[in-house]
Write a protein that holds these residues in place. Sequence first.
Motif, mmCIF file in Angstrom:
data_model
loop_
_atom_site.group_PDB
_atom_site.id
_atom_site.type_symbol
_atom_site.label_atom_id
_atom_site.label_comp_id
_atom_site.label_asym_id
_atom_site.label_seq_id
_atom_site.Cartn_x
_atom_site.Cartn_y
_atom_site.Cartn_z
ATOM 1 N N ARG A 11 0.823 -1.197 0.000
ATOM 2 C CA ARG A 11 0.000 0.000 0.000
ATOM 3 C C ARG A 11 0.862 1.254 0.000
ATOM 4 O O ARG A 11 0.382 2.346 -0.255
ATOM 5 N N ARG A 12 2.134 1.076 0.326
ATOM 6 C CA ARG A 12 3.071 2.199 0.328
ATOM 7 C C ARG A 12 4.350 1.745 -0.360
ATOM 8 O O ARG A 12 4.848 0.652 -0.099
ATOM 9 N N ILE A 13 4.853 2.577 -1.243
ATOM 10 C CA ILE A 13 6.034 2.219 -2.023
ATOM 11 C C ILE A 13 7.042 3.367 -1.986
ATOM 12 O O ILE A 13 6.682 4.523 -2.237
ATOM 13 N N ILE A 14 8.280 3.040 -1.667
ATOM 14 C CA ILE A 14 9.388 3.975 -1.841
ATOM 15 C C ILE A 14 10.118 3.552 -3.109
ATOM 16 O O ILE A 14 10.690 2.465 -3.168
ATOM 17 N N ALA A 15 10.056 4.376 -4.127
ATOM 18 C CA ALA A 15 10.728 4.092 -5.390
ATOM 19 C C ALA A 15 12.060 4.826 -5.415
ATOM 20 O O ALA A 15 12.103 6.047 -5.291
ATOM 21 N N MET A 16 13.147 4.072 -5.555
ATOM 22 C CA MET A 16 14.490 4.647 -5.565
ATOM 23 C C MET A 16 15.005 4.660 -6.997
ATOM 24 O O MET A 16 15.441 3.641 -7.530
ATOM 25 N N SER A 17 14.939 5.829 -7.621
ATOM 26 C CA SER A 17 15.363 5.989 -9.010
ATOM 27 C C SER A 17 16.786 6.534 -9.070
ATOM 28 O O SER A 17 17.218 7.257 -8.164
ATOM 29 N N THR A 18 17.485 6.192 -10.137
ATOM 30 C CA THR A 18 18.830 6.747 -10.347
ATOM 31 C C THR A 18 18.816 7.819 -11.429
ATOM 32 O O THR A 18 19.862 8.302 -11.840
ATOM 33 N N GLY A 19 17.629 8.175 -11.901
ATOM 34 C CA GLY A 19 17.503 9.168 -12.959
ATOM 35 C C GLY A 19 17.294 10.571 -12.419
ATOM 36 O O GLY A 19 16.422 10.804 -11.587
#
Length: 401
Positions: free
Chosen positions: A243-251
Amino acid sequence: MSVPELLEAAPTDDTAGGDLAVMLTGGGARAAYQVGLIKGIAKHFPRLRFQIVTGVSAGAINAVYLAARRGTLPEKARALEGMWCELNCDSIYQFDWKMLLPFRSAIASISPKKNKWTRSRPHGMVDTTPLRNLLCRVLNTPPHCPILDIERNIAAGELNALALMTLDYSTGQTVRWVQGRAFEVYEGPNRRTTSTRFTIDHVLASAALPFVFPAVRIGNEWHGDGGIRLAAPLSPAVHLGARRIIAMSTGYQRTPDEASTPLVSGYPPAAQILSQLVNAIFLDAIDEDVARMERMNDLLSKMAPHERNGLKPIDLLVLRPSVDLGKLAAEYERYLPRKLKLLVRALGAKETDSPDFISMLMFEPSYTRHIIDIGEADVDARLPEIRTFLGEDVTRLVAAR
Protein backbone atom coordinates in the motif's frame (compact mmCIF):
# COMPACT_ATOMS: atom_id res chain seq x y z
CA MET A 1 1.25 0.72 -14.92
CA SER A 2 -2.01 0.74 -16.88
CA VAL A 3 -5.25 1.68 -15.13
CA PRO A 4 -6.71 -1.86 -15.53
CA GLU A 5 -3.55 -3.35 -14.07
CA LEU A 6 -3.61 -0.99 -11.11
CA LEU A 7 -7.28 -1.76 -10.44
CA GLU A 8 -6.62 -5.48 -10.75
CA ALA A 9 -3.62 -5.37 -8.43
CA ALA A 10 -4.67 -2.99 -5.67
CA PRO A 11 -5.42 -4.89 -2.44
CA THR A 12 -8.95 -4.42 -1.13
CA ASP A 13 -8.60 -5.68 2.43
CA ASP A 14 -7.04 -3.97 5.41
CA THR A 15 -4.92 -6.90 6.54
CA ALA A 16 -2.35 -6.36 3.81
CA GLY A 17 -2.69 -2.61 3.78
CA GLY A 18 0.32 -1.73 5.90
CA ASP A 19 2.97 -3.38 3.77
CA LEU A 20 5.86 -1.07 2.87
CA ALA A 21 7.73 -1.82 -0.34
CA VAL A 22 10.96 -0.53 -1.80
CA MET A 23 11.38 -0.51 -5.58
CA LEU A 24 14.97 -0.33 -6.86
CA THR A 25 15.40 0.73 -10.49
CA GLY A 26 18.33 0.16 -12.83
CA GLY A 27 21.20 2.36 -13.86
CA GLY A 28 24.35 0.26 -13.82
CA ALA A 29 26.96 1.71 -11.49
CA ARG A 30 24.49 4.46 -10.60
CA ALA A 31 22.75 1.89 -8.40
CA ALA A 32 25.34 2.92 -5.80
CA TYR A 33 23.15 5.99 -5.30
CA GLN A 34 20.45 3.69 -3.90
CA VAL A 35 22.96 2.52 -1.30
CA GLY A 36 23.24 6.11 -0.10
CA LEU A 37 19.45 6.39 0.11
CA ILE A 38 19.22 3.16 2.10
CA LYS A 39 22.04 4.32 4.37
CA GLY A 40 20.32 7.67 4.97
CA ILE A 41 16.96 6.08 5.72
CA ALA A 42 18.59 3.54 8.04
CA LYS A 43 20.31 6.34 9.94
CA HIS A 44 17.02 8.08 10.74
CA PHE A 45 14.75 5.02 10.92
CA PRO A 46 16.97 2.23 12.29
CA ARG A 47 14.09 -0.15 13.04
CA LEU A 48 12.36 0.28 9.72
CA ARG A 49 11.73 -2.88 7.72
CA PHE A 50 10.85 -3.25 4.05
CA GLN A 51 8.30 -6.05 3.89
CA ILE A 52 8.39 -6.16 0.07
CA VAL A 53 11.52 -5.67 -2.04
CA THR A 54 11.50 -5.41 -5.83
CA GLY A 55 14.39 -4.71 -8.18
CA VAL A 56 15.31 -4.59 -11.81
CA SER A 57 18.59 -4.32 -13.72
CA ALA A 58 21.41 -3.17 -11.42
CA GLY A 59 18.79 -2.50 -8.75
CA ALA A 60 18.32 -6.28 -8.58
CA ILE A 61 21.76 -6.57 -6.95
CA ASN A 62 20.75 -4.22 -4.14
CA ALA A 63 17.30 -5.83 -3.86
CA VAL A 64 18.68 -9.34 -3.39
CA TYR A 65 21.26 -8.10 -0.92
CA LEU A 66 18.53 -6.47 1.20
CA ALA A 67 16.34 -9.57 0.97
CA ALA A 68 19.09 -12.02 1.87
CA ARG A 69 21.02 -10.10 4.51
CA ARG A 70 20.17 -10.64 8.14
CA GLY A 71 20.08 -7.95 10.79
CA THR A 72 18.69 -4.45 11.16
CA LEU A 73 18.40 -1.95 8.34
CA PRO A 74 21.53 -0.05 9.52
CA GLU A 75 23.49 -3.31 9.56
CA LYS A 76 22.31 -4.12 6.05
CA ALA A 77 23.13 -0.60 4.87
CA ARG A 78 26.68 -0.73 6.28
CA ALA A 79 27.35 -4.11 4.71
CA LEU A 80 25.93 -3.00 1.35
CA GLU A 81 28.00 0.17 1.41
CA GLY A 82 31.11 -1.83 2.25
CA MET A 83 30.54 -4.08 -0.75
CA TRP A 84 30.05 -1.17 -3.16
CA CYS A 85 33.03 0.78 -1.87
CA GLU A 86 35.32 -2.17 -2.51
CA LEU A 87 34.16 -2.56 -6.10
CA ASN A 88 36.03 -1.56 -9.19
CA CYS A 89 35.45 -2.38 -12.84
CA ASP A 90 37.69 -5.44 -12.68
CA SER A 91 35.57 -6.93 -9.90
CA ILE A 92 32.43 -6.61 -12.07
CA TYR A 93 33.56 -7.44 -15.59
CA GLN A 94 36.54 -8.23 -17.79
CA PHE A 95 36.87 -6.33 -21.03
CA ASP A 96 38.29 -8.06 -24.09
CA TRP A 97 38.90 -6.40 -27.46
CA LYS A 98 37.92 -9.54 -29.36
CA MET A 99 34.37 -9.11 -28.08
CA LEU A 100 34.13 -6.03 -30.31
CA LEU A 101 34.79 -7.85 -33.56
CA PRO A 102 31.28 -7.97 -35.00
CA PHE A 103 32.36 -9.90 -38.07
CA ARG A 104 33.06 -12.88 -35.83
CA SER A 105 29.33 -13.17 -35.17
CA ALA A 106 28.54 -12.60 -38.84
CA ILE A 107 30.95 -15.33 -39.95
CA ALA A 108 29.61 -17.67 -37.28
CA SER A 109 26.09 -17.12 -38.59
CA ILE A 110 26.79 -17.82 -42.28
CA SER A 111 29.77 -20.15 -42.35
CA PRO A 112 28.99 -23.87 -42.70
CA LYS A 113 32.47 -24.75 -41.45
CA LYS A 114 33.97 -24.36 -38.04
CA ASN A 115 37.17 -22.34 -37.82
CA LYS A 116 38.94 -20.12 -35.35
CA TRP A 117 36.37 -17.36 -35.95
CA THR A 118 33.29 -19.55 -35.52
CA ARG A 119 34.23 -21.75 -32.60
CA SER A 120 32.70 -19.31 -30.12
CA ARG A 121 30.33 -16.46 -30.77
CA PRO A 122 30.86 -13.45 -28.48
CA HIS A 123 27.95 -13.11 -26.06
CA GLY A 124 28.69 -9.63 -24.78
CA MET A 125 31.14 -6.79 -24.78
CA VAL A 126 32.42 -7.90 -21.36
CA ASP A 127 32.76 -11.10 -19.37
CA THR A 128 30.78 -10.93 -16.10
CA THR A 129 32.42 -13.89 -14.41
CA PRO A 130 33.92 -11.55 -11.76
CA LEU A 131 30.42 -10.31 -10.84
CA ARG A 132 29.15 -13.86 -10.56
CA ASN A 133 32.04 -14.77 -8.26
CA LEU A 134 31.43 -11.62 -6.18
CA LEU A 135 27.73 -12.36 -5.72
CA CYS A 136 28.44 -15.97 -4.79
CA ARG A 137 30.82 -14.74 -2.12
CA VAL A 138 28.76 -11.92 -0.57
CA LEU A 139 25.53 -13.95 -0.68
CA ASN A 140 27.28 -17.10 0.56
CA THR A 141 25.69 -19.13 -2.23
CA PRO A 142 27.23 -21.61 -4.70
CA PRO A 143 26.56 -21.05 -8.41
CA HIS A 144 23.09 -22.09 -9.63
CA CYS A 145 21.91 -22.90 -6.08
CA PRO A 146 19.00 -21.22 -4.24
CA ILE A 147 19.93 -18.30 -2.01
CA LEU A 148 18.96 -19.86 1.30
CA ASP A 149 19.14 -16.66 3.34
CA ILE A 150 16.18 -15.27 1.38
CA GLU A 151 14.14 -18.30 2.40
CA ARG A 152 15.25 -17.93 6.01
CA ASN A 153 14.23 -14.26 6.14
CA ILE A 154 10.82 -15.07 4.63
CA ALA A 155 10.30 -17.92 7.09
CA ALA A 156 11.31 -15.67 10.00
CA GLY A 157 8.85 -12.95 8.96
CA GLU A 158 11.59 -10.46 8.17
CA LEU A 159 10.53 -10.36 4.53
CA ASN A 160 7.21 -11.00 2.85
CA ALA A 161 8.31 -11.18 -0.76
CA LEU A 162 11.06 -10.44 -3.26
CA ALA A 163 10.48 -9.79 -6.96
CA LEU A 164 13.03 -9.38 -9.76
CA MET A 165 12.38 -8.74 -13.44
CA THR A 166 14.14 -10.13 -16.50
CA LEU A 167 13.48 -10.19 -20.24
CA ASP A 168 13.07 -13.59 -21.87
CA TYR A 169 14.91 -13.05 -25.15
CA SER A 170 13.28 -16.08 -26.77
CA THR A 171 9.70 -14.83 -26.31
CA GLY A 172 10.20 -11.11 -25.74
CA GLN A 173 8.21 -11.32 -22.49
CA THR A 174 9.05 -9.48 -19.30
CA VAL A 175 9.26 -12.12 -16.58
CA ARG A 176 8.38 -11.19 -13.02
CA TRP A 177 10.12 -13.68 -10.76
CA VAL A 178 8.64 -13.83 -7.25
CA GLN A 179 9.61 -15.59 -4.04
CA GLY A 180 7.51 -15.19 -0.94
CA ARG A 181 3.93 -15.20 0.19
CA ALA A 182 0.89 -15.69 -2.04
CA PHE A 183 0.56 -13.05 -4.71
CA GLU A 184 -1.87 -12.04 -7.42
CA VAL A 185 -0.91 -12.76 -11.02
CA TYR A 186 -1.54 -10.29 -13.82
CA GLU A 187 -0.59 -11.86 -17.12
CA GLY A 188 -0.46 -10.29 -20.55
CA PRO A 189 0.95 -11.01 -24.00
CA ASN A 190 4.27 -9.34 -23.10
CA ARG A 191 4.56 -10.34 -19.45
CA ARG A 192 4.34 -13.35 -17.20
CA THR A 193 4.79 -14.09 -13.50
CA THR A 194 6.79 -17.05 -12.24
CA SER A 195 7.24 -18.32 -8.69
CA THR A 196 10.84 -19.28 -8.03
CA ARG A 197 13.64 -19.84 -5.55
CA PHE A 198 16.13 -17.13 -6.40
CA THR A 199 19.65 -17.97 -7.53
CA ILE A 200 22.61 -15.87 -8.59
CA ASP A 201 21.52 -16.48 -12.19
CA HIS A 202 18.32 -14.47 -11.66
CA VAL A 203 20.33 -11.50 -10.41
CA LEU A 204 22.84 -11.67 -13.25
CA ALA A 205 20.05 -11.96 -15.81
CA SER A 206 18.15 -8.97 -14.48
CA ALA A 207 21.33 -6.87 -14.59
CA ALA A 208 22.50 -8.10 -18.01
CA LEU A 209 22.75 -4.83 -19.92
CA PRO A 210 22.04 -5.75 -23.57
CA PHE A 211 25.04 -6.17 -25.87
CA VAL A 212 27.37 -5.18 -23.02
CA PHE A 213 26.70 -7.98 -20.50
CA PRO A 214 26.00 -11.52 -21.74
CA ALA A 215 22.53 -13.03 -21.42
CA VAL A 216 22.04 -15.63 -18.68
CA ARG A 217 20.44 -19.02 -19.05
CA ILE A 218 17.60 -19.82 -16.63
CA GLY A 219 16.13 -23.23 -17.33
CA ASN A 220 15.95 -23.59 -21.10
CA GLU A 221 15.68 -19.86 -21.85
CA TRP A 222 18.10 -16.97 -22.13
CA HIS A 223 17.30 -13.85 -20.14
CA GLY A 224 18.59 -10.30 -20.13
CA ASP A 225 18.07 -6.95 -18.44
CA GLY A 226 14.55 -6.72 -17.04
CA GLY A 227 14.31 -3.00 -17.71
CA ILE A 228 14.25 -3.37 -21.49
CA ARG A 229 10.47 -3.81 -21.88
CA LEU A 230 9.35 -3.04 -18.33
CA ALA A 231 6.54 -0.52 -18.77
CA ALA A 232 5.28 -0.65 -15.17
CA PRO A 233 8.15 -0.85 -12.65
CA LEU A 234 5.81 -0.23 -9.71
CA SER A 235 3.46 -3.04 -10.68
CA PRO A 236 5.28 -5.94 -8.91
CA ALA A 237 5.11 -4.19 -5.53
CA VAL A 238 1.41 -3.47 -6.00
CA HIS A 239 0.67 -7.06 -6.95
CA LEU A 240 2.50 -8.25 -3.84
CA GLY A 241 0.12 -6.25 -1.67
CA ALA A 242 2.01 -3.03 -0.99
CA ARG A 243 0.00 0.00 0.00
CA ARG A 244 3.07 2.20 0.33
CA ILE A 245 6.03 2.22 -2.02
CA ILE A 246 9.39 3.98 -1.84
CA ALA A 247 10.73 4.09 -5.39
CA MET A 248 14.49 4.65 -5.56
CA SER A 249 15.36 5.99 -9.01
CA THR A 250 18.83 6.75 -10.35
CA GLY A 251 17.50 9.17 -12.96
CA TYR A 252 17.97 12.89 -12.50
CA GLN A 253 14.86 14.97 -13.20
CA ARG A 254 15.96 17.93 -15.27
CA THR A 255 14.44 21.38 -14.97
CA PRO A 256 12.70 22.83 -18.06
CA ASP A 257 15.75 24.99 -18.77
CA GLU A 258 18.13 22.04 -18.44
CA ALA A 259 15.92 19.90 -20.65
CA SER A 260 16.02 22.54 -23.39
CA THR A 261 19.82 22.95 -23.30
CA PRO A 262 21.70 20.90 -25.93
CA LEU A 263 24.23 18.47 -24.52
CA VAL A 264 26.20 18.26 -27.75
CA SER A 265 26.85 20.50 -30.72
CA GLY A 266 26.88 19.29 -34.30
CA TYR A 267 26.14 15.75 -35.35
CA PRO A 268 25.51 13.57 -32.24
CA PRO A 269 28.32 11.09 -31.51
CA ALA A 270 27.54 7.46 -30.77
CA ALA A 271 27.99 8.09 -27.03
CA GLN A 272 25.18 10.66 -27.08
CA ILE A 273 22.84 8.33 -28.95
CA LEU A 274 23.66 5.45 -26.58
CA SER A 275 22.99 7.73 -23.61
CA GLN A 276 19.53 8.57 -24.96
CA LEU A 277 18.81 4.87 -25.44
CA VAL A 278 19.96 4.13 -21.90
CA ASN A 279 17.66 6.78 -20.47
CA ALA A 280 14.70 5.75 -22.61
CA ILE A 281 14.99 2.07 -21.75
CA PHE A 282 16.06 2.11 -18.12
CA LEU A 283 15.03 5.43 -16.57
CA ASP A 284 12.01 6.93 -18.34
CA ALA A 285 9.67 4.03 -17.49
CA ILE A 286 9.66 4.79 -13.76
CA ASP A 287 8.74 8.44 -14.40
CA GLU A 288 5.83 7.43 -16.63
CA ASP A 289 4.62 4.82 -14.14
CA VAL A 290 4.80 7.31 -11.28
CA ALA A 291 2.69 9.77 -13.28
CA ARG A 292 0.07 7.09 -13.95
CA MET A 293 -0.09 6.08 -10.29
CA GLU A 294 -0.40 9.70 -9.17
CA ARG A 295 -3.30 10.23 -11.59
CA MET A 296 -5.03 7.10 -10.28
CA ASN A 297 -4.48 8.20 -6.69
CA ASP A 298 -5.96 11.59 -7.53
CA LEU A 299 -8.98 9.94 -9.15
CA LEU A 300 -9.61 7.68 -6.14
CA SER A 301 -9.23 10.57 -3.71
CA LYS A 302 -12.08 12.40 -5.46
CA MET A 303 -14.40 9.42 -5.16
CA ALA A 304 -16.52 8.70 -2.11
CA PRO A 305 -15.29 5.62 -0.20
CA HIS A 306 -18.42 3.63 -1.10
CA GLU A 307 -17.77 4.31 -4.80
CA ARG A 308 -14.23 2.88 -4.83
CA ASN A 309 -15.28 -0.76 -4.72
CA GLY A 310 -12.82 -1.34 -1.88
CA LEU A 311 -9.87 0.20 -3.71
CA LYS A 312 -7.48 2.51 -1.91
CA PRO A 313 -4.78 4.85 -3.19
CA ILE A 314 -1.18 3.62 -3.15
CA ASP A 315 1.03 5.96 -1.12
CA LEU A 316 4.13 6.68 -3.17
CA LEU A 317 7.43 8.37 -2.38
CA VAL A 318 9.96 8.79 -5.19
CA LEU A 319 13.59 9.43 -4.24
CA ARG A 320 15.90 10.52 -7.05
CA PRO A 321 19.31 12.21 -7.31
CA SER A 322 19.56 15.94 -6.78
CA VAL A 323 22.42 16.09 -9.30
CA ASP A 324 22.86 14.59 -12.76
CA LEU A 325 24.79 11.36 -12.17
CA GLY A 326 25.49 11.07 -15.89
CA LYS A 327 27.23 14.44 -16.01
CA LEU A 328 29.06 13.57 -12.83
CA ALA A 329 30.42 10.39 -14.42
CA ALA A 330 32.26 12.49 -17.00
CA GLU A 331 34.49 13.80 -14.21
CA TYR A 332 35.58 10.24 -13.38
CA GLU A 333 36.01 8.93 -16.92
CA ARG A 334 39.80 8.86 -16.48
CA TYR A 335 39.43 6.11 -13.85
CA LEU A 336 37.98 3.59 -16.31
CA PRO A 337 40.18 0.65 -17.34
CA ARG A 338 42.41 1.70 -20.23
CA LYS A 339 40.78 -0.48 -22.88
CA LEU A 340 37.28 0.63 -21.95
CA LYS A 341 38.37 4.25 -21.76
CA LEU A 342 39.73 4.08 -25.29
CA LEU A 343 36.44 2.59 -26.47
CA VAL A 344 34.14 5.21 -24.91
CA ARG A 345 36.36 7.99 -26.22
CA ALA A 346 36.19 6.46 -29.67
CA LEU A 347 32.39 6.57 -29.31
CA GLY A 348 32.59 10.32 -28.66
CA ALA A 349 32.07 10.41 -24.90
CA LYS A 350 34.19 13.56 -24.69
CA GLU A 351 31.87 15.34 -27.13
CA THR A 352 28.78 15.29 -24.88
CA ASP A 353 28.15 17.00 -21.55
CA SER A 354 26.18 14.08 -20.12
CA PRO A 355 27.66 10.69 -21.08
CA ASP A 356 25.05 8.57 -19.32
CA PHE A 357 26.38 5.45 -21.01
CA ILE A 358 29.67 5.86 -19.14
CA SER A 359 27.87 6.11 -15.80
CA MET A 360 26.38 2.65 -16.39
CA LEU A 361 29.90 1.16 -16.45
CA MET A 362 31.61 3.41 -13.88
CA PHE A 363 32.11 0.78 -11.17
CA GLU A 364 35.00 2.69 -9.68
CA PRO A 365 35.18 3.56 -5.95
CA SER A 366 35.92 7.25 -6.51
CA TYR A 367 32.61 7.57 -8.38
CA THR A 368 30.47 5.14 -6.37
CA ARG A 369 31.54 6.60 -3.02
CA HIS A 370 30.66 10.08 -4.27
CA ILE A 371 27.15 9.13 -5.34
CA ILE A 372 26.58 7.13 -2.13
CA ASP A 373 27.29 10.36 -0.25
CA ILE A 374 24.87 12.21 -2.55
CA GLY A 375 22.16 9.67 -1.79
CA GLU A 376 22.61 10.03 1.95
CA ALA A 377 22.56 13.83 1.68
CA ASP A 378 19.38 13.69 -0.42
CA VAL A 379 17.64 11.76 2.36
CA ASP A 380 18.71 14.39 4.90
CA ALA A 381 17.41 17.16 2.63
CA ARG A 382 13.99 15.51 2.33
CA LEU A 383 13.75 14.17 5.87
CA PRO A 384 10.52 16.02 6.83
CA GLU A 385 8.79 14.63 3.74
CA ILE A 386 10.08 11.11 4.46
CA ARG A 387 8.93 11.33 8.09
CA THR A 388 5.46 12.30 6.93
CA PHE A 389 5.37 9.41 4.46
CA LEU A 390 6.51 6.93 7.13
CA GLY A 391 4.18 8.42 9.73
CA GLU A 392 2.74 5.14 10.96
CA ASP A 393 6.14 3.48 11.04
CA VAL A 394 7.72 6.39 12.92
CA THR A 395 4.98 6.19 15.56
CA ARG A 396 5.53 2.48 16.03
CA LEU A 397 9.31 2.89 16.19
CA VAL A 398 9.09 5.59 18.85
CA ALA A 399 6.65 3.51 20.88
CA ALA A 400 8.97 0.51 20.69
CA ARG A 401 11.93 2.36 22.19
